[in-house]
Design an enzyme around this catalytic site. Structure first.
Site, PDB file in Angstrom:
ATOM      1  N   SER A   1       0.843  -1.208   0.000  1.00  0.00           N
ATOM      2  CA  SER A   1       0.000   0.000   0.000  1.00  0.00           C
ATOM      3  C   SER A   1       0.873   1.250   0.000  1.00  0.00           C
ATOM      4  O   SER A   1       0.562   2.253  -0.642  1.00  0.00           O
ATOM      5  CB  SER A   1      -0.925  -0.010   1.218  1.00  0.00           C
ATOM      6  OG  SER A   1      -0.176   0.167   2.394  1.00  0.00           O
TER       7      SER A   1
ATOM      8  N   ARG B   1       0.415   3.316  -3.538  1.00  0.00           N
ATOM      9  CA  ARG B   1      -0.331   4.569  -3.424  1.00  0.00           C
ATOM     10  C   ARG B   1       0.403   5.682  -4.163  1.00  0.00           C
ATOM     11  O   ARG B   1      -0.166   6.394  -4.992  1.00  0.00           O
ATOM     12  CB  ARG B   1      -0.512   4.945  -1.958  1.00  0.00           C
ATOM     13  CG  ARG B   1      -1.219   6.285  -1.787  1.00  0.00           C
ATOM     14  CD  ARG B   1      -1.369   6.670  -0.335  1.00  0.00           C
ATOM     15  NE  ARG B   1      -2.258   5.760   0.378  1.00  0.00           N
ATOM     16  CZ  ARG B   1      -1.866   4.846   1.232  1.00  0.00           C
ATOM     17  NH1 ARG B   1      -0.587   4.714   1.511  1.00  0.00           N
ATOM     18  NH2 ARG B   1      -2.734   4.066   1.826  1.00  0.00           N
TER      19      ARG B   1
ATOM     20  N   ASN C   1      -0.760   7.230  -7.909  1.00  0.00           N
ATOM     21  CA  ASN C   1      -1.080   8.650  -8.058  1.00  0.00           C
ATOM     22  C   ASN C   1      -0.231   9.313  -9.121  1.00  0.00           C
ATOM     23  O   ASN C   1      -0.729  10.057  -9.964  1.00  0.00           O
ATOM     24  CB  ASN C   1      -0.887   9.368  -6.723  1.00  0.00           C
ATOM     25  CG  ASN C   1      -2.134   9.302  -5.865  1.00  0.00           C
ATOM     26  OD1 ASN C   1      -3.093  10.010  -6.123  1.00  0.00           O
ATOM     27  ND2 ASN C   1      -2.132   8.421  -4.893  1.00  0.00           N
TER      28      ASN C   1
END
Lengths: 156, 269
Positions: B199, B203, B207
């Site tokens: 994660s 992440r 993005n």
């Protein structure tokens, strides 16, 4: 999304950067900031101390001023008292002196009066003798009556 | 701007998302993404060189604007670390958080470079047909950071609690030390240890990658005619402005997770 050797190379450069920051970037900056914080704290403390000292000094100054004022008042009072005393003294001296002069003058006047009386007495006796002499020229023994007159003159 | 003679939408995207690879051995793993490495190392050298230069003349008196700016950033990160971690943060964690934030921020910020102009410059100035400007849109880079943090996490966990304490915690937390729940505890911890780096890295990668893709799609739209050019210019500006937030926010989130993970490793259950 293919995992390859880039990952390891990137991890190595990450490790180097962490080491670099831990060693060369963070500590000097932290030291500078902490020193500045200490300086600011010291400065504030010094300012506070200065203010306290100022308050104490002004308090001291006001006490000094009060005591000086009291002292001055005392001195003035003393001076006034002393002046009054001096005036009293002078008055006393002047009175004594005046009395003395008055007494002297009175004595002199008395003397003068006595002297004048004496002179008058003499002249009166002379006049009386002369008058008596004129009246009683013939029959009266000048010398015997002169003695009698002298006795009277002495009784005056 | 691609080197291909016929320019189709898919070849445009493919070209922009292609890495400058260099094979150093047999198989798919022994490949280096030269662009990711050069960009990230170059940014690291420039940015941390600047920090070093600014900090070397650091004074405890009245700071220069340069020093004050770095101190503001430092104070901001230090506050974040202080609120999470209760050990001596200046030894390692705070400077590490600082490193992570600054480096990720600048790697993310490469997203602001206009994709097509940069592609033209790489092509015609540096003669590089493939070059990705944004290291954090390479999953290798984000995984490298996340796995490094993961290793640090395990390292500090063992360092603080001892190897026995760490293993004990693997089996006895969070449900308790009853042997019956050991498998559940262990499974739980394994999932946690797997999900954390995933994660953490995905992440950031997601993005930045998505941001890049949107810029590319807008670039494609711009090639369709005047309307597309005007619309994509306006939308591109909007997305760029929004991206300022994303770039900083993602760097901040990545830093915060780093701090949280390593701080959690210091706490025993």
């Amino acid at each position: 999304m293919n995992i390859n050797l880039t990952l390891l190379a990137q991890a190595v450069s990450f490790a180097i950067l962490i080491w670099f920051t831990v060693k060369f970037v963070w500590p000097p900056l932290l030291r500078a900031i902490e020193n500045r914080q200490k300086q600011i704290a010291d400065g504030l403390a010094a300012g506070e101390r200065g203010r306290e000292e100022l308050a104490q000094a002004s308090e001291r100054a006001s006490t000094e001023l009060t005591s000086a004022r009291e002292k001055a008042t005392g001195i003035i009072a003393q001076a006034e008292q002393r002046a009054a005393e001096i005036i009293e003294e002078a008055k006393g001296v002047a009175k004594v002196e005046g009395d003395r002069i008055l007494t002297g003058a009175r004595a002199e006047i008395d003397q003068e009066v006595n002297r004048a009386k004496e002179g008058l007495r003499q002249q009166v006796s002379l006049l009386a003798v002369a008058g008596a002499e004129k009246i009683l020229r013939r029959e009266i023994d000048a010398r015997a009556h002169g003695d009698m007159l002298a006795t009277i003159a002495n009784e005056l | 701007m691609a080197s291909e003679t016929t320019l189709t939408p898919s070849s445009y995207i493919e070209h922009h998302l292609g890495f400058n690879t260099s094979s150093v051995g047999e198989g798919g793993f022994w490949v280096l993404h030269v662009d990711t490495l050069i960009m990230s190392v170059l940014l690291g050298v420039v940015v941390f060189g600047f920090l070093w230069w600014a900090v070397r003349g650091a004074t405890s008196g009245v700071p220069t604007k340069r020093q004050a700016a770095i101190e503001l950033l430092m104070g901001f990160i230090d506050n974040q670390v202080k609120s999470i971690f209760h050990g001596d943060r200046h030894v390692f964690l705070a400077p590490t958080a600082f490193t992570v934030f600054v480096w990720v921020l600048f790697m993310n910020a490469m997203d602001f470079l206009p994709v097509d102009i940069m592609a033209w410059i790489y092509e015609h100035v540096f003669h590089l047909s493939h070059w990705r400007s944004v290291p954090t849109s390479d999953v290798n880079a984000t995984f490298a950071l996340a796995l490094s943090v993961w290793l640090l996490m395990i390292f500090f966990s063992i360092k603080v609690k001892g190897l026995g304490g760490w293993v004990h915690e693997l089996f006895c937390a969070p449900f308790g030390s009853n042997p019956l729940v050991w498998p559940a505890n262990f499974l739980f911890n394994v999932i946690e240890y797997v999900s954390k780096p995933l994660s953490h890295s995905l992440r950031l990668f997601g993005n930045m990658y998505a941001g890049e893709i949107i810029f590319l799609l807008l670039g494609m739209w711009a090639a369709t005619g005047l309307t597309g050019t005007i619309a994509s210019a306006i939308l591109g500006a909007g997305w760029g402005i929004f991206h300022i937030l994303i770039v900083v926010l993602q760097a901040f989130i990545f830093m915060m997770l780093t701090v949280v993970y390593i701080a959690m490793a210091h706490e025993s259950h």
